[in-house]
Design a protein around this motif. Sequence first.
Motif, PDB file in Angstrom:
ATOM      1  N   TRP A 189       0.831  -1.212   0.000  1.00 50.76           N
ATOM      2  CA  TRP A 189       0.000   0.000   0.000  1.00 50.76           C
ATOM      3  C   TRP A 189       0.860   1.255   0.000  1.00 50.76           C
ATOM      4  O   TRP A 189       0.567   2.226  -0.696  1.00 50.76           O
ATOM      5  CB  TRP A 189      -0.900   0.014   1.232  1.00 50.76           C
ATOM      6  N   ILE A 190       1.957   1.219   0.767  1.00 51.01           N
ATOM      7  CA  ILE A 190       2.834   2.382   0.842  1.00 51.01           C
ATOM      8  C   ILE A 190       3.569   2.579  -0.477  1.00 51.01           C
ATOM      9  O   ILE A 190       3.669   3.697  -0.996  1.00 51.01           O
ATOM     10  CB  ILE A 190       3.828   2.225   2.007  1.00 51.01           C
ATOM     11  N   SER A 191       4.076   1.497  -1.038  1.00 51.06           N
ATOM     12  CA  SER A 191       4.810   1.583  -2.301  1.00 51.06           C
ATOM     13  C   SER A 191       3.937   2.092  -3.437  1.00 51.06           C
ATOM     14  O   SER A 191       4.395   2.818  -4.322  1.00 51.06           O
ATOM     15  CB  SER A 191       5.398   0.208  -2.672  1.00 51.06           C
ATOM     16  N   SER A 192       2.644   1.725  -3.400  1.00 49.72           N
ATOM     17  CA  SER A 192       1.716   2.144  -4.459  1.00 49.72           C
ATOM     18  C   SER A 192       1.135   3.532  -4.219  1.00 49.72           C
ATOM     19  O   SER A 192       0.436   4.063  -5.074  1.00 49.72           O
ATOM     20  CB  SER A 192       0.572   1.127  -4.572  1.00 49.72           C
ATOM     21  N   GLY A 193       1.405   4.097  -3.040  1.00 51.62           N
ATOM     22  CA  GLY A 193       0.874   5.417  -2.726  1.00 51.62           C
ATOM     23  C   GLY A 193      -0.519   5.405  -2.134  1.00 51.62           C
ATOM     24  O   GLY A 193      -1.091   6.473  -1.867  1.00 51.62           O
ATOM     25  N   GLN A 194      -1.091   4.213  -1.894  1.00 52.42           N
ATOM     26  CA  GLN A 194      -2.434   4.143  -1.310  1.00 52.42           C
ATOM     27  C   GLN A 194      -2.428   4.557   0.159  1.00 52.42           C
ATOM     28  O   GLN A 194      -3.437   5.029   0.686  1.00 52.42           O
ATOM     29  CB  GLN A 194      -2.981   2.718  -1.447  1.00 52.42           C
ATOM     30  N   VAL A 195      -1.300   4.340   0.828  1.00 50.33           N
ATOM     31  CA  VAL A 195      -1.120   4.803   2.207  1.00 50.33           C
ATOM     32  C   VAL A 195       0.114   5.693   2.237  1.00 50.33           C
ATOM     33  O   VAL A 195       1.190   5.281   1.811  1.00 50.33           O
ATOM     34  CB  VAL A 195      -0.950   3.625   3.187  1.00 50.33           C
ATOM     35  N   LYS A 196      -0.064   6.904   2.720  1.00 52.24           N
ATOM     36  CA  LYS A 196       1.035   7.861   2.781  1.00 52.24           C
ATOM     37  C   LYS A 196       1.564   7.966   4.208  1.00 52.24           C
ATOM     38  O   LYS A 196       0.803   7.840   5.177  1.00 52.24           O
ATOM     39  CB  LYS A 196       0.572   9.235   2.289  1.00 52.24           C
ATOM     40  N   LEU A 197       2.860   8.190   4.322  1.00 46.26           N
ATOM     41  CA  LEU A 197       3.504   8.348   5.619  1.00 46.26           C
ATOM     42  C   LEU A 197       3.694   9.829   5.921  1.00 46.26           C
ATOM     43  O   LEU A 197       3.807  10.648   5.010  1.00 46.26           O
ATOM     44  CB  LEU A 197       4.858   7.639   5.634  1.00 46.26           C
ATOM     45  N   ASN A 198       3.752  10.156   7.198  1.00 44.15           N
ATOM     46  CA  ASN A 198       3.958  11.544   7.606  1.00 44.15           C
ATOM     47  C   ASN A 198       4.935  11.589   8.764  1.00 44.15           C
ATOM     48  O   ASN A 198       4.634  11.096   9.854  1.00 44.15           O
ATOM     49  CB  ASN A 198       2.635  12.181   8.035  1.00 44.15           C
ATOM     50  N   ILE A 199       6.116  12.134   8.526  1.00 40.67           N
ATOM     51  CA  ILE A 199       7.075  12.336   9.603  1.00 40.67           C
ATOM     52  C   ILE A 199       6.770  13.689  10.226  1.00 40.67           C
ATOM     53  O   ILE A 199       7.069  14.738   9.665  1.00 40.67           O
ATOM     54  CB  ILE A 199       8.527  12.276   9.092  1.00 40.67           C
ATOM     55  N   GLY A 200       6.144  13.662  11.395  1.00 41.28           N
ATOM     56  CA  GLY A 200       5.679  14.887  12.017  1.00 41.28           C
ATOM     57  C   GLY A 200       6.739  15.647  12.788  1.00 41.28           C
ATOM     58  O   GLY A 200       6.548  16.818  13.114  1.00 41.28           O
ATOM     59  N   GLY A 201       7.859  14.986  13.084  1.00 37.77           N
ATOM     60  CA  GLY A 201       8.922  15.664  13.816  1.00 37.77           C
ATOM     61  C   GLY A 201      10.184  14.832  13.847  1.00 37.77           C
ATOM     62  O   GLY A 201      10.125  13.619  14.059  1.00 37.77           O
ATOM     63  N   ARG A 202      11.321  15.476  13.604  1.00 38.23           N
ATOM     64  CA  ARG A 202      12.623  14.815  13.674  1.00 38.23           C
ATOM     65  C   ARG A 202      13.427  15.451  14.803  1.00 38.23           C
ATOM     66  O   ARG A 202      13.519  16.675  14.889  1.00 38.23           O
ATOM     67  CB  ARG A 202      13.374  14.943  12.345  1.00 38.23           C
ATOM     68  N   TYR A 203      14.013  14.627  15.639  1.00 30.80           N
ATOM     69  CA  TYR A 203      14.757  15.101  16.797  1.00 30.80           C
ATOM     70  C   TYR A 203      16.106  14.381  16.852  1.00 30.80           C
ATOM     71  O   TYR A 203      16.214  13.207  16.480  1.00 30.80           O
ATOM     72  CB  TYR A 203      14.008  14.812  18.100  1.00 30.80           C
ATOM     73  N   GLY A 204      17.131  15.084  17.349  1.00 34.54           N
ATOM     74  CA  GLY A 204      18.394  14.437  17.627  1.00 34.54           C
ATOM     75  C   GLY A 204      18.257  13.576  18.874  1.00 34.54           C
ATOM     76  O   GLY A 204      17.310  13.735  19.655  1.00 34.54           O
ATOM     77  N   LEU A 205      19.198  12.667  19.080  1.00 37.95           N
ATOM     78  CA  LEU A 205      19.136  11.803  20.248  1.00 37.95           C
ATOM     79  C   LEU A 205      19.104  12.631  21.539  1.00 37.95           C
ATOM     80  O   LEU A 205      18.398  12.287  22.497  1.00 37.95           O
ATOM     81  CB  LEU A 205      20.347  10.856  20.257  1.00 37.95           C
ATOM     82  N   SER A 206      19.831  13.746  21.551  1.00 33.44           N
ATOM     83  CA  SER A 206      19.877  14.602  22.736  1.00 33.44           C
ATOM     84  C   SER A 206      18.554  15.321  22.976  1.00 33.44           C
ATOM     85  O   SER A 206      18.358  15.927  24.032  1.00 33.44           O
ATOM     86  CB  SER A 206      21.001  15.633  22.596  1.00 33.44           C
ATOM     87  N   GLU A 207      17.632  15.266  22.005  1.00 35.70           N
ATOM     88  CA  GLU A 207      16.343  15.947  22.124  1.00 35.70           C
ATOM     89  C   GLU A 207      15.205  14.976  22.456  1.00 35.70           C
ATOM     90  O   GLU A 207      14.036  15.289  22.278  1.00 35.70           O
ATOM     91  CB  GLU A 207      16.022  16.674  20.821  1.00 35.70           C
ATOM     92  N   ALA A 208      15.557  13.801  22.953  1.00 36.21           N
ATOM     93  CA  ALA A 208      14.541  12.791  23.265  1.00 36.21           C
ATOM     94  C   ALA A 208      13.519  13.305  24.271  1.00 36.21           C
ATOM     95  O   ALA A 208      12.321  13.025  24.170  1.00 36.21           O
ATOM     96  CB  ALA A 208      15.208  11.524  23.784  1.00 36.21           C
ATOM     97  N   ARG A 209      13.991  14.068  25.272  1.00 32.52           N
ATOM     98  CA  ARG A 209      13.058  14.629  26.258  1.00 32.52           C
ATOM     99  C   ARG A 209      12.006  15.490  25.580  1.00 32.52           C
ATOM    100  O   ARG A 209      10.808  15.387  25.864  1.00 32.52           O
ATOM    101  CB  ARG A 209      13.817  15.482  27.276  1.00 32.52           C
ATOM    102  N   GLN A 210      12.463  16.350  24.669  1.00 30.92           N
ATOM    103  CA  GLN A 210      11.541  17.250  23.980  1.00 30.92           C
ATOM    104  C   GLN A 210      10.543  16.468  23.137  1.00 30.92           C
ATOM    105  O   GLN A 210       9.359  16.833  23.063  1.00 30.92           O
ATOM    106  CB  GLN A 210      12.318  18.226  23.098  1.00 30.92           C
ATOM    107  N   ALA A 211      11.008  15.400  22.506  1.00 31.52           N
ATOM    108  CA  ALA A 211      10.114  14.569  21.693  1.00 31.52           C
ATOM    109  C   ALA A 211       8.998  13.997  22.558  1.00 31.52           C
ATOM    110  O   ALA A 211       7.825  13.992  22.161  1.00 31.52           O
ATOM    111  CB  ALA A 211      10.903  13.458  21.016  1.00 31.52           C
ATOM    112  N   HIS A 212       9.342  13.506  23.746  1.00 29.61           N
ATOM    113  CA  HIS A 212       8.323  12.950  24.643  1.00 29.61           C
ATOM    114  C   HIS A 212       7.372  14.035  25.128  1.00 29.61           C
ATOM    115  O   HIS A 212       6.158  13.812  25.230  1.00 29.61           O
ATOM    116  CB  HIS A 212       9.002  12.264  25.831  1.00 29.61           C
ATOM    117  N   GLU A 213       7.908  15.215  25.437  1.00 34.19           N
ATOM    118  CA  GLU A 213       7.048  16.308  25.892  1.00 34.19           C
ATOM    119  C   GLU A 213       6.073  16.723  24.803  1.00 34.19           C
ATOM    120  O   GLU A 213       4.886  16.950  25.062  1.00 34.19           O
ATOM    121  CB  GLU A 213       7.916  17.498  26.313  1.00 34.19           C
ATOM    122  N   ASP A 214       6.567  16.802  23.569  1.00 32.94           N
ATOM    123  CA  ASP A 214       5.701  17.205  22.459  1.00 32.94           C
ATOM    124  C   ASP A 214       4.636  16.156  22.191  1.00 32.94           C
ATOM    125  O   ASP A 214       3.468  16.483  21.919  1.00 32.94           O
ATOM    126  CB  ASP A 214       6.543  17.434  21.198  1.00 32.94           C
TER     127      ASP A 214
END
Length: 327
Positions: free
Chosen positions: A288-313
Amino acid sequence: MPQMKAIRVEEFGDPSVMQLTEVERPKPGEGEVLIEVKSAGVNYADTMRRQNQYVVRQELPFIPGSEVAGVVSALGSGAEDVSEGDRVVTLLGTDGYAEYAVAPARNLIPIPEGMGFDEAAAIPLQGMTAYHVIKTSGALQEGESLLVHAAAGGVGYLAVQMAKLLGAGTVIATASTQEKLDLARELGADVLINYTEEDWPQKVKEATDGKGADVIMEMVGGDFPQKNLSCLNAFGRMVVFGAASGDRGSLVPAALMKKNHVVAGFYLPQIMRRPELFGPSMKELLGWISSGQVKLNIGGRYGLSEARQAHEDLQGRKTTGKLVLNP
């Protein structure tokens, strides 16, 4: 011994208990591989483990993270059907928030050509959860209605898109803001409801001609299980797969009798133990993903040092789609 950076938790609590530190790099054992982690998925399960509120008791100390995508950098003895340099994604119990992680070779999923590491990390846990909550535990039938809470979140984002592919007639999406509801509409939701408004269960019933939804995806906890049951159709199924609020909620079993309601639990590791369930569904999802029937969304990218912020968000409902850490 070779060292690596990792997020370590030595006491349970809020995001501040996650510490970036240097630890010994793990070695692959029999049938295992060492993965250089390029992307680690951030999930509500990680926040629950951090607070010791997960389905299973978490031992201290530990490295959070159950979902990693990266490159195989070393093979343990007996590791089959895999080579150094392979791009793979897999699910772990913990240990994903690190520069390297060890995983059984048999559980590796090759990353399709053209797919990035962040996108690959968005698939296994949340994709398989959405798929099997709807199809396996929810037993959705052709034309039935489905209620998806937190429709702009990691699981919800995928569930709204998969719903019609898996047979739903009407997809009802809830979210906490108009922006998130607009996103759910773009993904294919038929009915949009703001769950911060007290009368949302009544709106679900109105959208289903007074009957209620046939299948409800419950991952909030608190008073949501009871409210969900108030807008669940006769013979309907509510599938519980989390408690994002931190409150597991409660139910009165005898109350299920009046409308023949079914409450089912879902825990992804049980699917992982059933190759006949995991393999075919993963293949279908990747298609489904390869055919475009299901699209992915990366809502946020964080560095390893920003793990706390990722959890808070994530816990602060400030995000949409999938959050990832990039070690």
